[in-house]
Design an enzyme around this catalytic site. Structure first.
Site, PDB file in Angstrom:
ATOM      1  N   THR A   7       0.821  -1.221   0.000  1.00 21.68           N
ATOM      2  CA  THR A   7       0.000   0.000   0.000  1.00 21.68           C
ATOM      3  C   THR A   7       0.854   1.271   0.000  1.00 21.68           C
ATOM      4  O   THR A   7       1.910   1.326   0.616  1.00 21.68           O
ATOM      5  CB  THR A   7      -0.951   0.032   1.215  1.00 21.68           C
ATOM      6  OG1 THR A   7      -1.916  -0.982   1.080  1.00 21.68           O
ATOM      7  CG2 THR A   7      -1.663   1.358   1.378  1.00 21.68           C
ATOM      8  N   ARG A  65     -12.728  -9.228  -2.146  1.00 20.76           N
ATOM      9  CA  ARG A  65     -12.415  -8.577  -0.860  1.00 20.76           C
ATOM     10  C   ARG A  65     -11.949  -7.123  -1.066  1.00 20.76           C
ATOM     11  O   ARG A  65     -11.176  -6.811  -1.965  1.00 20.76           O
ATOM     12  CB  ARG A  65     -11.319  -9.394  -0.164  1.00 20.76           C
ATOM     13  CG  ARG A  65     -10.833  -8.814   1.154  1.00 20.76           C
ATOM     14  CD  ARG A  65      -9.577  -7.977   0.995  1.00 20.76           C
ATOM     15  NE  ARG A  65      -8.995  -7.625   2.286  1.00 20.76           N
ATOM     16  CZ  ARG A  65      -8.051  -6.709   2.458  1.00 20.76           C
ATOM     17  NH1 ARG A  65      -7.586  -6.051   1.429  1.00 20.76           N
ATOM     18  NH2 ARG A  65      -7.579  -6.452   3.646  1.00 20.76           N
ATOM     19  N   VAL A  66     -12.449  -6.248  -0.217  1.00 21.60           N
ATOM     20  CA  VAL A  66     -12.017  -4.847  -0.234  1.00 21.60           C
ATOM     21  C   VAL A  66     -11.424  -4.527   1.134  1.00 21.60           C
ATOM     22  O   VAL A  66     -11.998  -4.895   2.160  1.00 21.60           O
ATOM     23  CB  VAL A  66     -13.211  -3.899  -0.531  1.00 21.60           C
ATOM     24  CG1 VAL A  66     -12.786  -2.442  -0.410  1.00 21.60           C
ATOM     25  CG2 VAL A  66     -13.772  -4.171  -1.928  1.00 21.60           C
ATOM     26  N   ASP A 119      -9.188  -1.660   3.836  1.00 21.71           N
ATOM     27  CA  ASP A 119      -9.503  -0.384   4.493  1.00 21.71           C
ATOM     28  C   ASP A 119      -9.168   0.835   3.641  1.00 21.71           C
ATOM     29  O   ASP A 119      -9.760   1.901   3.828  1.00 21.71           O
ATOM     30  CB  ASP A 119      -8.719  -0.277   5.817  1.00 21.71           C
ATOM     31  CG  ASP A 119      -7.214  -0.336   5.573  1.00 21.71           C
ATOM     32  OD1 ASP A 119      -6.763  -1.252   4.846  1.00 21.71           O
ATOM     33  OD2 ASP A 119      -6.492   0.530   6.095  1.00 21.71           O
ATOM     34  N   THR A 163      -1.894   1.814   6.517  1.00 24.46           N
ATOM     35  CA  THR A 163      -1.419   0.603   5.855  1.00 24.46           C
ATOM     36  C   THR A 163      -1.306  -0.516   6.879  1.00 24.46           C
ATOM     37  O   THR A 163      -0.912  -0.281   8.010  1.00 24.46           O
ATOM     38  CB  THR A 163      -0.051   0.825   5.163  1.00 24.46           C
ATOM     39  OG1 THR A 163       0.433  -0.452   4.717  1.00 24.46           O
ATOM     40  CG2 THR A 163       0.977   1.443   6.081  1.00 24.46           C
ATOM     41  N   GLY A 164      -1.679  -1.700   6.478  1.00 21.73           N
ATOM     42  CA  GLY A 164      -1.630  -2.822   7.408  1.00 21.73           C
ATOM     43  C   GLY A 164      -2.754  -3.796   7.114  1.00 21.73           C
ATOM     44  O   GLY A 164      -3.317  -3.780   6.013  1.00 21.73           O
TER      45      GLY A 164
END
Ligand code: ASP
Length: 330
Positions: free
Chosen positions: A198, A226-227, A229, A249-250
């Site tokens: 990201t 899948r989406v 955050d 990010t994560g």
């Protein structure tokens, strides 16, 4: 005489205000967080990461310095990171389980509270531009899949063959993740570094406006559309001129549940936390205990920056008007 003085003061007022705000311009960027180990990075690769971060940082900062808006600055920085194969966004994005690169991105304008996002696009060269177009040229906030692609094309954005996004190393990561999926013995330890990535940017311009943007390929081996955050306003991306701009990010699922971006803004707004306290509270006290690994970058209306992470590393950098500048990984 008095009248003359009044007019001189009145005319110089905006100049004084701008001059003062120019002292506060700031930008921060990230290129993903995760289990980044020094021993896994060759000196050449480490140098390449620093160079790419530096290039994006300088380009974004130059926009701010020339009087550009925070939105223009973050878009400039993110586009450079999307075009670099080093990061999990645009070219170099991770692969979904179906063998495709499905990209998510979002922007938010702290001045107007407007936001735009795209999710699951497979042929838009720079998803961050599509997110901005959704914000500025549509009456919606988030577009997904085919519809988002059609919209991007109609806006004249560059459309590429999906193979443009492919890099061999990311494909190998997918193969490894697929194998780990089928392995019932649990003997295949998936490096978390393979999962995250990201890119994102946050900025404060000389007009006092904040903006945030995030762009990602999501997580390796993601399934069923899948989406994460990143394109969820209030989770991975958030900006409010009254408080701060945040890009995360994560492990996205945790960031969505903790509504990270909005939570930080709310802590500042209602509990009067400083940017540092609010961001560290969420990263270390809220996400870490539930297993939410990752980090974020944030800037507030005074030009303070905060870049906390609870993972081993996070590709990151910032530059401020007072001359402070840094790029770092660990
Ligand atoms: N947060 C992103 C997602 O969950 C992944 C990442 O930051 O690497 O989609």
């Amino acid at each position: 005489m008095l009248k003359k003085l009044f007019f001189v003061l009145l005319l110089s007022f905006p100049i004084l205000v701008f001059a003062q705000n120019k002292d506060k311009i700031a930008i921060a960027i990230h290129g993903g967080a995760g289990t980044i180990k020094k021993e896994n990075l060759t000196p050449e690769l480490e140098k390449a990461y620093h160079q790419a971060l530096d290039q994006a940082l300088e380009a974004g900062y130059a926009v701010l310095e020339k009087g550009g808006t925070s939105l223009e600055a973050i878009e400039t920085a993110i586009k450079i990171l999307e075009d670099s194969p080093l990061f999990n966004a645009g070219k170099g994005a991770v692969f979904a389980n179906n063998g495709k690169n499905e990209l998510d991105a979002a922007v938010m304008d702290g001045k107007t509270g407007k936001a735009g996002a795209v999710a699951g696009v497979t042929n838009v060269k720079n998803p961050i531009l599509a997110a901005r177009a959704v914000m500025e040229k549509s009456e919606h906030v988030m577009l997904t899949g085919k519809g988002a692609e059609e919209f991007a094309q109609k806006q004249g954005l560059e459309i590429v063959d999906p193979s443009y996004f492919r890099t061999e190393s990311r494909f190998q990561q997918l193969e490894k993740a697929r194998k780990a999926d089928q392995d019932t013995t649990g003997s295949i330890e998936l490096e978390k570094a393979y999962k995250y990535g990201t890119v994102g940017a946050v900025a404060l311009d000389q007009y006092g406006n904040l903006a945030a943007g995030t762009s990602t390929g999501g997580m390796t081996n993601k399934k069923y559309g899948r989406v994460g955050d990143a394109p969820i306003i209030g989770a991975g991306t958030y900006a409010d001129n009254q408080t701060c701009a945040v890009s995360c990010t994560g492990h996205g699922e945790y960031f969505i549940r903790a509504v990270v971006g909005h939570e930080i803004s709310a802590l500042m707004k209602y509990k009067k936390y400083s940017l540092k306290k609010a961001t560290e509270t969420v990263i270390f006290d809220q996400l870490k205990p539930i297993g939410g690994e990752g980090g974020l970058i944030a800037v507030d209306k005074k030009g303070n920056v905060s870049l906390p992470f609870n993972s081993l590393g996070m590709y990151r950098g910032y530059k401020k008007a007072n001359g402070e500048k840094k790029t770092a990984i660990f």
